[in-house]
Scaffold this motif. Structure first.
Motif, mmCIF file in Angstrom:
data_model
loop_
_atom_site.group_PDB
_atom_site.id
_atom_site.type_symbol
_atom_site.label_atom_id
_atom_site.label_comp_id
_atom_site.label_asym_id
_atom_site.label_seq_id
_atom_site.Cartn_x
_atom_site.Cartn_y
_atom_site.Cartn_z
ATOM 1 N N ALA A 203 0.799 -1.227 0.000
ATOM 2 C CA ALA A 203 0.000 0.000 0.000
ATOM 3 C C ALA A 203 0.830 1.274 0.000
ATOM 4 O O ALA A 203 0.300 2.356 -0.327
ATOM 5 C CB ALA A 203 -0.927 -0.004 1.214
ATOM 6 N N ALA A 204 2.101 1.187 0.364
ATOM 7 C CA ALA A 204 2.932 2.395 0.427
ATOM 8 C C ALA A 204 2.912 3.139 -0.903
ATOM 9 O O ALA A 204 3.007 2.529 -1.970
ATOM 10 C CB ALA A 204 4.365 2.008 0.800
ATOM 11 N N ASP A 205 2.765 4.440 -0.835
ATOM 12 C CA ASP A 205 2.800 5.258 -2.057
ATOM 13 C C ASP A 205 4.251 5.595 -2.385
ATOM 14 O O ASP A 205 4.693 6.739 -2.302
ATOM 15 C CB ASP A 205 1.986 6.534 -1.863
ATOM 16 N N THR A 206 4.994 4.572 -2.777
ATOM 17 C CA THR A 206 6.417 4.735 -3.042
ATOM 18 C C THR A 206 6.654 5.716 -4.174
ATOM 19 O O THR A 206 7.642 6.457 -4.167
ATOM 20 C CB THR A 206 7.047 3.371 -3.376
ATOM 21 N N SER A 207 5.756 5.719 -5.148
ATOM 22 C CA SER A 207 5.924 6.655 -6.264
ATOM 23 C C SER A 207 4.648 7.408 -6.598
ATOM 24 O O SER A 207 4.649 8.243 -7.498
ATOM 25 C CB SER A 207 6.370 5.885 -7.519
ATOM 26 N N GLY A 208 3.574 7.121 -5.918
ATOM 27 C CA GLY A 208 2.280 7.665 -6.316
ATOM 28 C C GLY A 208 1.521 6.720 -7.232
ATOM 29 O O GLY A 208 0.305 6.817 -7.360
ATOM 30 N N ASN A 209 2.249 5.789 -7.874
ATOM 31 C CA ASN A 209 1.607 4.809 -8.751
ATOM 32 C C ASN A 209 1.778 3.382 -8.246
ATOM 33 O O ASN A 209 1.015 2.495 -8.611
ATOM 34 C CB ASN A 209 2.192 4.894 -10.160
ATOM 35 N N ARG A 210 2.764 3.182 -7.418
ATOM 36 C CA ARG A 210 3.041 1.826 -6.953
ATOM 37 C C ARG A 210 3.529 1.819 -5.515
ATOM 38 O O ARG A 210 3.954 2.834 -4.958
ATOM 39 C CB ARG A 210 4.104 1.162 -7.831
ATOM 40 N N GLY A 211 3.457 0.619 -4.918
ATOM 41 C CA GLY A 211 4.126 0.358 -3.667
ATOM 42 C C GLY A 211 5.406 -0.417 -3.956
ATOM 43 O O GLY A 211 5.957 -0.345 -5.072
ATOM 44 N N MET A 212 5.862 -1.186 -2.982
ATOM 45 C CA MET A 212 7.095 -1.944 -3.181
ATOM 46 C C MET A 212 6.837 -3.386 -3.600
ATOM 47 O O MET A 212 7.772 -4.079 -4.018
ATOM 48 C CB MET A 212 7.939 -1.883 -1.900
ATOM 49 N N THR A 213 5.578 -3.836 -3.507
ATOM 50 C CA THR A 213 5.223 -5.181 -3.981
ATOM 51 C C THR A 213 3.994 -5.170 -4.880
ATOM 52 O O THR A 213 3.571 -6.233 -5.347
ATOM 53 C CB THR A 213 4.956 -6.137 -2.798
ATOM 54 N N ALA A 214 3.414 -4.028 -5.116
ATOM 55 C CA ALA A 214 2.214 -3.921 -5.950
ATOM 56 C C ALA A 214 2.313 -2.663 -6.800
ATOM 57 O O ALA A 214 2.800 -1.624 -6.337
ATOM 58 C CB ALA A 214 0.955 -3.886 -5.090
ATOM 59 N N ASN A 215 1.805 -2.759 -8.037
ATOM 60 C CA ASN A 215 2.025 -1.691 -9.004
ATOM 61 C C ASN A 215 0.772 -1.507 -9.857
ATOM 62 O O ASN A 215 0.318 -2.439 -10.527
ATOM 63 C CB ASN A 215 3.221 -2.055 -9.904
ATOM 64 N N SER A 216 0.198 -0.326 -9.817
ATOM 65 C CA SER A 216 -1.016 -0.046 -10.572
ATOM 66 C C SER A 216 -0.786 -0.235 -12.071
ATOM 67 O O SER A 216 0.236 0.194 -12.624
ATOM 68 C CB SER A 216 -1.484 1.387 -10.310
ATOM 69 N N GLY A 217 -1.736 -0.869 -12.727
ATOM 70 C CA GLY A 217 -1.683 -1.057 -14.177
ATOM 71 C C GLY A 217 -0.758 -2.147 -14.649
ATOM 72 O O GLY A 217 -0.621 -2.379 -15.859
ATOM 73 N N MET A 218 -0.120 -2.866 -13.741
ATOM 74 C CA MET A 218 0.924 -3.809 -14.125
ATOM 75 C C MET A 218 0.349 -5.114 -14.675
ATOM 76 O O MET A 218 -0.585 -5.683 -14.140
ATOM 77 C CB MET A 218 1.808 -4.116 -12.915
ATOM 78 N N GLN A 219 0.968 -5.601 -15.774
ATOM 79 C CA GLN A 219 0.677 -6.897 -16.347
ATOM 80 C C GLN A 219 1.777 -7.879 -15.948
ATOM 81 O O GLN A 219 2.865 -7.489 -15.523
ATOM 82 C CB GLN A 219 0.595 -6.797 -17.868
ATOM 83 N N THR A 220 1.494 -9.154 -16.109
ATOM 84 C CA THR A 220 2.456 -10.178 -15.694
ATOM 85 C C THR A 220 3.778 -10.072 -16.451
ATOM 86 O O THR A 220 4.856 -10.208 -15.868
ATOM 87 C CB THR A 220 1.863 -11.578 -15.877
ATOM 88 N N GLY A 221 3.710 -9.834 -17.757
ATOM 89 C CA GLY A 221 4.933 -9.709 -18.548
ATOM 90 C C GLY A 221 5.759 -8.520 -18.128
ATOM 91 O O GLY A 221 7.004 -8.580 -18.111
ATOM 92 N N GLN A 222 5.090 -7.423 -17.774
ATOM 93 C CA GLN A 222 5.801 -6.237 -17.319
ATOM 94 C C GLN A 222 6.474 -6.478 -15.970
ATOM 95 O O GLN A 222 7.564 -5.981 -15.713
ATOM 96 C CB GLN A 222 4.811 -5.066 -17.219
ATOM 97 N N PHE A 223 5.832 -7.253 -15.121
ATOM 98 C CA PHE A 223 6.408 -7.585 -13.821
ATOM 99 C C PHE A 223 7.674 -8.431 -13.989
ATOM 100 O O PHE A 223 8.681 -8.221 -13.299
ATOM 101 C CB PHE A 223 5.370 -8.319 -12.998
ATOM 102 N N LEU A 224 7.645 -9.347 -14.923
ATOM 103 C CA LEU A 224 8.810 -10.195 -15.163
ATOM 104 C C LEU A 224 9.982 -9.402 -15.732
ATOM 105 O O LEU A 224 11.136 -9.604 -15.353
ATOM 106 C CB LEU A 224 8.444 -11.340 -16.113
ATOM 107 N N SER A 225 9.665 -8.483 -16.647
ATOM 108 C CA SER A 225 10.738 -7.729 -17.305
ATOM 109 C C SER A 225 11.142 -6.475 -16.549
ATOM 110 O O SER A 225 12.233 -5.925 -16.763
ATOM 111 C CB SER A 225 10.313 -7.338 -18.719
ATOM 112 N N GLY A 226 10.250 -5.992 -15.677
ATOM 113 C CA GLY A 226 10.502 -4.730 -14.997
ATOM 114 C C GLY A 226 10.338 -3.532 -15.901
ATOM 115 O O GLY A 226 10.813 -2.429 -15.580
ATOM 116 N N ASP A 227 9.620 -3.716 -16.989
ATOM 117 C CA ASP A 227 9.523 -2.662 -17.999
ATOM 118 C C ASP A 227 8.137 -2.705 -18.644
ATOM 119 O O ASP A 227 7.429 -3.704 -18.571
ATOM 120 C CB ASP A 227 10.603 -2.864 -19.057
#
Length: 931
Positions: A606-630
């Motif tokens: 839940a931390a607003d690390t960037s305003g869009n994501r926390g440290m283990t969860a990321n708004s709008g993220m797809q599985t492929g993006q999570f694997l690549s970090g991009d």
């Protein structure tokens, strides 16, 4: 004075309504004649039980159970002792035996025979949930032994049904059914089911006039994740069928497939000797993600071309996908009507000429007893180990190496099933445990210096007996009366018109379709032993922070409301609070938004690390993006397996505001022991194929397991867009199948949403209106509300109204309940092999003998547990009121009803009278002053 009397009358009317609504003591109706059975059926109340004495009953009408919580059973526990007889298999008369149009109905310990249409009939069109059919015999039913119908104009689904220890027999030929096809006959035929379990059943000789017919077990038009296991099918027109060649209907939760997900395992099937071209052992039509594992299917004629048949629906919709056929012992041919790309097979032994799999391999093939003899050398020790099927037909742990087919040679006898003339119980326990497995349905009304009536209603019209039902109204009901009466008094009357219906709904039991902890944790029950074993192989304590659980996902996980109930929510039970503390959810959120040393997994998400994501969860993220970090916008996050470097990456919201890398995240929090993983909502909306999504998700699990982090998978919620939700259905099934195949615990968020808000009623209640995100809360509820209040029960972890109106509360509650089970199974080792997690009795015997069980309970070392159901109402002070109650006997009766009203309620009634007098008096005083 008239006004006071009017108010008192109003109060008394409300009180009478409350007495009816409370239904605080379920009655038992003992019947021994058809007239008595009719009378009980017509007057039964929620949670009542009909007990039928030994005998044969020629019915004069269909028994129609349309009240929640009813049990109808034979008195002796021996199903052959009670026989409900219809007008005839081939003769119109009473054409159906028992129909079910309500929730939580149990039918057990009896026989239904000689019905033109259906022996038993459940109705998904009435939104029926959690039917249990146990230890029932059905004989000579002209169309279906057990039918499950649906309304093709709406998406209503029956969830949580269990059919077990049922014997279906056909002793006479079908004829004279001119209104249907001559072969329109079958055993269990169900549409629109979710998580149905069919186990330990026997079907024999079911066939039509021309030796064709539907299957002994036939699920179609919306079968979600069925579990068909340990059944014996002897010489029926068809064995087991998922789907048929006709295209699925409209408004199905399974989209364009007949069946999505589920498993067929450990079944003995003797194909019927007829060769009409439609006599099939296992038929699979238009399925998605189905597993057919470790069955024995036998055809006397090994050259018969359709012992197993696979096809797509016609026209070409619902093409077979994700079908896996592994470890089956098959004498006969497999016929593929598909394009061949939607299914795979491995580890099967298939004999298409009759020279490899011989009759002498088996104990008694003519009776479908396919236990292996020592001569079955081609099957013994040649099996493929499958996490999803850790035991065999008899419940024995599979050998290592295992045997092909449903039976393991040389295994010890299976789990026993107690049989007696009365009710019995099945229990399991580890060393040093003491387990009591009794099922009771009681109600207590406790008031100081008071007593309440209790007993049995005699429904026999020829002889009376029994005492009556006891009833206790406690504080909650008393408060309802107070508030309702106030709402009807000036100056509150106008508001009361709007408040009273809501107040009544809040206290009416069974007003909503709710599930409890047992149901919430049942979605992975088919591979329970598998996920425990796999989890223990991944789990570590060295270098780990005990109870550190990551919450991994997209914006549905990043949202702060997901954390609110575990952190400081209302209504946590003792064991809720204990597991929440173990999960470190009570560790305070850090003052900064980028503290990677915090071990509260909800903070890290839940931390607003960037305003869009926390440290283990990321708004709008797809599985492929999570694997690549991009790919989610901005600078790509590098991958690192060094914990310190990785922690720096995930905590740096300025450099990496929109991307999160799975490898770095897992390394940064390598001291975590578990991770709850929910991803897929964004993939499903952006054209990622199901197969690619599954590959990505499996790779993410690999990353987590490389750090010895045990993964708990979660399905995604429904989608409001009707063009996307069918894809979401496929994703959820892919998640469930992946959990089964990899041996992972599963939280089925979608199924739990639909169980509470069926159809699309979740849109605006559990999910934001036309949005994919859960609601923080509507209708006065929040994400930190008490999940058990207003319709629930903390004693059984039955959720109430708040979990109908806050999607984030529901999700966090589900996570907490699952983590209790995960800790017990993987960490503590107290969720033992063979334990029942569905709350229903498991019998390992598929024999034709009578079996009966009333409850299943599991104990662990040094503990005691008892399975029971009770309702309690308490009040202080003296009891008010007693007298005669509803007389169930139409001729003579000495029964009655005793109601204890606690002193708190008495005080409130007195207060109401005073209020009435005061409000009348105010008018008089005011008038005098004006003069």
């Amino acid at each position: 004075m008239n006004s006071a009397i009017h108010k008192l009358n109003t109060i008394l009317m409300i009180l009478a309504s409350c007495l009816l609504v409370a239904n605080c003591h379920a009655a038992t109706w003992e019947v021994s004649t058809v007239a008595a059975l009719d009378n009980a059926d017509l007057n039964i109340q929620p949670n009542d039980t009909i007990v039928i004495d030994k005998g044969t009953y020629q019915l004069d009408r269909t028994i129609q159970i349309n009240v929640n919580g009813v049990t109808i059973r034979g008195a002796t526990g021996v199903r052959e002792d009670v026989n409900l007889v219809g007008g005839g298999m081939n003769t119109h008369g009473v054409d159906e035996g028992i129909t079910v149009g309500a929730n939580d109905v149990t039918i057990r310990d009896l026989t239904v025979s000689q019905f033109y249409y259906n022996g038993l009939h459940t109705r998904a069109e009435d939104n029926v949930q959690r039917t249990l059919i146990h230890n029932v015999r059905t004989v000579d039913c002209g169309e279906r032994h057990i039918k499950g119908s649906r309304d093709p104009s709406q998406q209503l689904v029956s969830s949580g049904m269990v059919i077990e220890d049922v014997l279906m027999l056909q002793d006479m030929e079908r004829s004279g059914h001119t209104d249907t096809d001559p072969d329109y006959i079958g055993g269990i035929d169900m549409m629109c089911t979710n998580q149905i379990i069919i186990r330990n059943c026997v079907a024999q000789n079911i066939h039509g006039q021309n030796n064709g017919g539907n299957a002994a077990i036939f699920l179609w038009n919306g079968a979600q994740r069925p579990n068909i296991t340990c059944n014996r099918i002897i010489g029926c027109a068809k064995g087991i069928a998922l789907g048929n060649p006709a295209a699925p209907g409209n408004f199905l939760a399974t989209g364009s497939w007949h069946a999505v997900g589920g498993i067929i395992s450990n079944n003995f099937i003797l194909r019927g000797s007829w060769e009409t071209g439609n006599n099939i052992g296992i038929e699979l039509c238009s399925t998605n993600g189905v597993s057919v594992f470790d069955n024995t299917i036998y055809s006397d004629d090994a050259t018969y071309f359709r012992t197993i048949s696979i096809s797509d629906s016609q026209p070409s919709v619902g093409l077979t996908v994700g079908l896996s056929i592994i470890g089956n012992l098959v004498r006969g041919k497999l016929l593929d009507f598909t394009n061949g790309s939607g299914w795979t097979q491995s580890g099967n032994l298939i004999d298409i000429v009759g020279t490899s799999i011989l009759p002498g391999w088996f104990v008694a093939p003519a009776q479908a007893d396919f236990h292996l003899n020592a001569t079955a050398t081609g099957a013994i020790g040649m099996g493929t180990p499958l996490t999803a099927v850790p035991t065999d037909f008899d419940g024995n742990t599979r050998n290592s190496p295992g045997d092909i087919g449903a039976s393991q040679f040389g295994a010890s006898s299976g789990a026993s099933t107690t049989t007696s003339s009365g009710s019995s119980a099945s229990s399991t326990g580890t060393t040093g445990s003491s387990t009591s497995a009794t099922a009771t349905a009681t109600a207590s009304s406790t008031s100081s210096g008071s007593s309440s009536g209790g007993g049995t209603i005699s429904a026999n019209p020829s002889s009376s007996g029994g005492s009556g039902s006891g009833c206790g109204l406690g504080t909650a009901s008393a408060l309802m009366i107070l508030v309702a009466a106030l709402a009807l008094s000036r100056p509150y009357r106008r508001a009361g018109r709007y408040l009273l219906p809501g107040i009544l709904l809040l206290v009416m039991p069974g007003a909503w379709s709710q599930t409890d902890e047992t149901q919430a944790n049942s979605y992975d029950a088919a591979w329970l032993n598998g996920w425990i074993a796999h989890g223990q192989s991944v789990y570590r304590t060295s270098g780990k922070s005990p109870g550190f659980v990551l919450q991994v996902g997209d914006s549905i996980t990043h949202a702060n409301p997901y954390s609110q109930w575990p952190r400081a929510g209302a209504g946590q039970t003792t064991d809720d609070a204990a597991i929440i503390n173990w999960l470190q959810a009570t560790v305070s959120f850090s003052g900064s938004q980028n503290d990677p040393t915090n071990t509260n997994g909800w903070y890290l998400a839940a931390a607003d690390t960037s305003g869009n994501r926390g440290m283990t969860a990321n708004s709008g993220m797809q599985t492929g993006q999570f694997l690549s970090g991009d790919g989610n916008g901005g600078t790509a996050m590098p991958a690192s397996t060094d914990p310190a470097t990785a922690a720096g990456y995930v905590a740096d919201g300025s450099t990496y505001p929109n991307n999160l890398n799975a490898t770095s995240m897992a390394a940064a929090f390598s001291s975590a022991q578990f991770a709850v993983l929910m991803l897929g909502t964004n993939d499903s909306r952006n054209g990622v194929s199901v197969s690619q999504f599954t590959t990505n998700l499996s790779a993410i699990i690999d990353v987590l397991e490389a750090q010895h982090i045990v993964t708990i998978l979660s399905t995604i919620p429904p989608n409001w867009d009707p063009t996307i939700d069918p894809v979401a259905v496929q994703y959820c099934q892919a998640i469930s199948t992946l959990a089964m195949n990899r041996g992972l615990p599963l939280i089925d968020f979608r199924a739990e949403i639909l169980a509470r808000q069926p159809g699309t009623s979740w849109n605006g209640t559990l999910l934001n209106n036309n949005d994919v995100h859960p609601t923080a809360g509507v209708n006065g509820y929040t994400a930190s509300s008490d999940p058990y209040a207003n319709g629930g029960n903390p004693a059984t972890h039955l959720t109430g109204a708040a979990c109908l109106n806050s999607g984030y509360l529901l999700r966090s509650w589900l996570t907490v309940q699952k983590m209790k089970q995960v800790k017990a199974g993987i960490v503590d080792g107290t969720l033992t092999t063979g334990s029942s997690t569905t709350g229903t009795t498991t019998s390992s015997s598929a024999s034709t003998g009578a079996t009966s069980a009333t409850a299943s309970s599991t104990s662990t070392s040094g503990s005691q547990s008892s399975s029971s159901a009770s309702a309690s109402a308490t009040g202080n002070g003296a009891t008010a009121g007693s007298g005669t109650g509803a007389v169930a006997n139409p001729s003579t009766s000495s029964s009655g009803s005793s109601c204890g009203l606690g002193g708190g309620l008495s005080l409130i009634l007195g207060t109401m009278i005073v209020i009435g007098r005061m409000r009348s008096g105010e008018k008089i005083i005011s008038h005098r002053r004006s003069k």
